[in-house]
Design a protein around this motif. Sequence first.
Motif, short mmCIF file in Angstrom:
data_model
loop_
_atom_site.label_atom_id
_atom_site.label_comp_id
_atom_site.label_asym_id
_atom_site.label_seq_id
_atom_site.Cartn_x
_atom_site.Cartn_y
_atom_site.Cartn_z
N ILE A 56 0.83 -1.20 0.00
CA ILE A 56 0.00 0.00 0.00
C ILE A 56 0.87 1.26 0.00
O ILE A 56 0.58 2.23 -0.71
N LEU A 103 -7.42 2.60 -0.49
CA LEU A 103 -6.28 1.94 0.14
C LEU A 103 -6.46 1.85 1.65
O LEU A 103 -6.12 0.84 2.27
N ALA A 107 -6.62 -1.69 3.70
CA ALA A 107 -5.73 -1.94 4.85
C ALA A 107 -6.54 -2.29 6.09
O ALA A 107 -6.20 -3.22 6.83
N LEU A 252 -4.89 -8.28 -0.45
CA LEU A 252 -4.57 -7.16 -1.34
C LEU A 252 -4.05 -7.72 -2.65
O LEU A 252 -3.00 -8.36 -2.70
#
Length: 340
Positions: A56, A103, A107, A252
Amino acid sequence: MIDFLSSAAPIAERSGVTPDVFASEIVPAYRPVVLRGLAADWPAVAAWQGGVRPMIDYLRQFDAGRPVTMFAGAPDIAGRFFYSADHRGMNFQQAQVLLSLVLDALAAEAGNPAAPSLYVGSTPTPDVFPGWAEANVLSLPTPGAVPRLWIGNGSRVSTHYDMSSNLAVVVSGRRRFAVIPPAQTPDLYVGPLEDTIAGQPVSMVDLEAPDLDRYPRFAEAMPAVRVAELGPGDAIYIPAYWWHDVRATGPLNVLVNYWWHEGSGASPFNALMHAVLAVRDLPAGERDAMRVWFEQYVFEPTAASVADHLPDHARGVVGPASPERDAKIRAFLRQALADR
């Protein structure tokens, strides 16, 4: 439930492919090929080795602060972005949001087994991720292609095709690709042509749980399905019009793909839609007559020389491919449509 993907034959694989081999052997063969380790040396792939947070952080350094299109589905869709149960809409929502918010959400949900399905699709890097292409250089020729990023968590892209050649590179997470040749299209129960999920029509069959009572012809396509699982740094070449179903796994997933066109760039699908309007509902005799014209001017191997009996200056719209010929065809179509 029929689990045939676990025993399906593998997609062909190559490694160490050079630009010349890709352009002269792989692309002309018109079959999907897995390219193992093609992007293993990319900085983006190295960033993933540290896990979700480093990946990220790596993405953030390219964020231009522009809105992106985010697709979001409730946990109960299990990542399969598709039509709603009543087929009056979709089972997900989409919105324009800042990449930084997406993002943050990815997360925050990384450790949640019941996380909503989130992804940002087909985002051109020059506009939204400036510098990405320069930092992560593709070694193979994809003429005129713009790198596009796909970012999300666990997701499933329903069986569809692209009208362009496609080279897709896995950056983080894992992706399972299942491919089906275009010849099996009649067995795939294609959904609406104009009311689509994200561009191209999709198969209504769930490849992971095909209902052969409802879609019996799919049994004819099953032996033709090929499957491969790709990890970070791996890539796959998928020719235009080959059907493919893609499952992304992990908290992710990042993929970058490159689409490029062969030929004039005009849309064959638009030509099909016009043929549905102009040809399909003709009386049988007239439809058969037009079939002869299509075979002679479009599908015969010698179609490009169909006007060889005419002098060069008189071949017009059926002459050899050239920018001048394409301009004549477009002018002819504009006038013909304007006269309707």
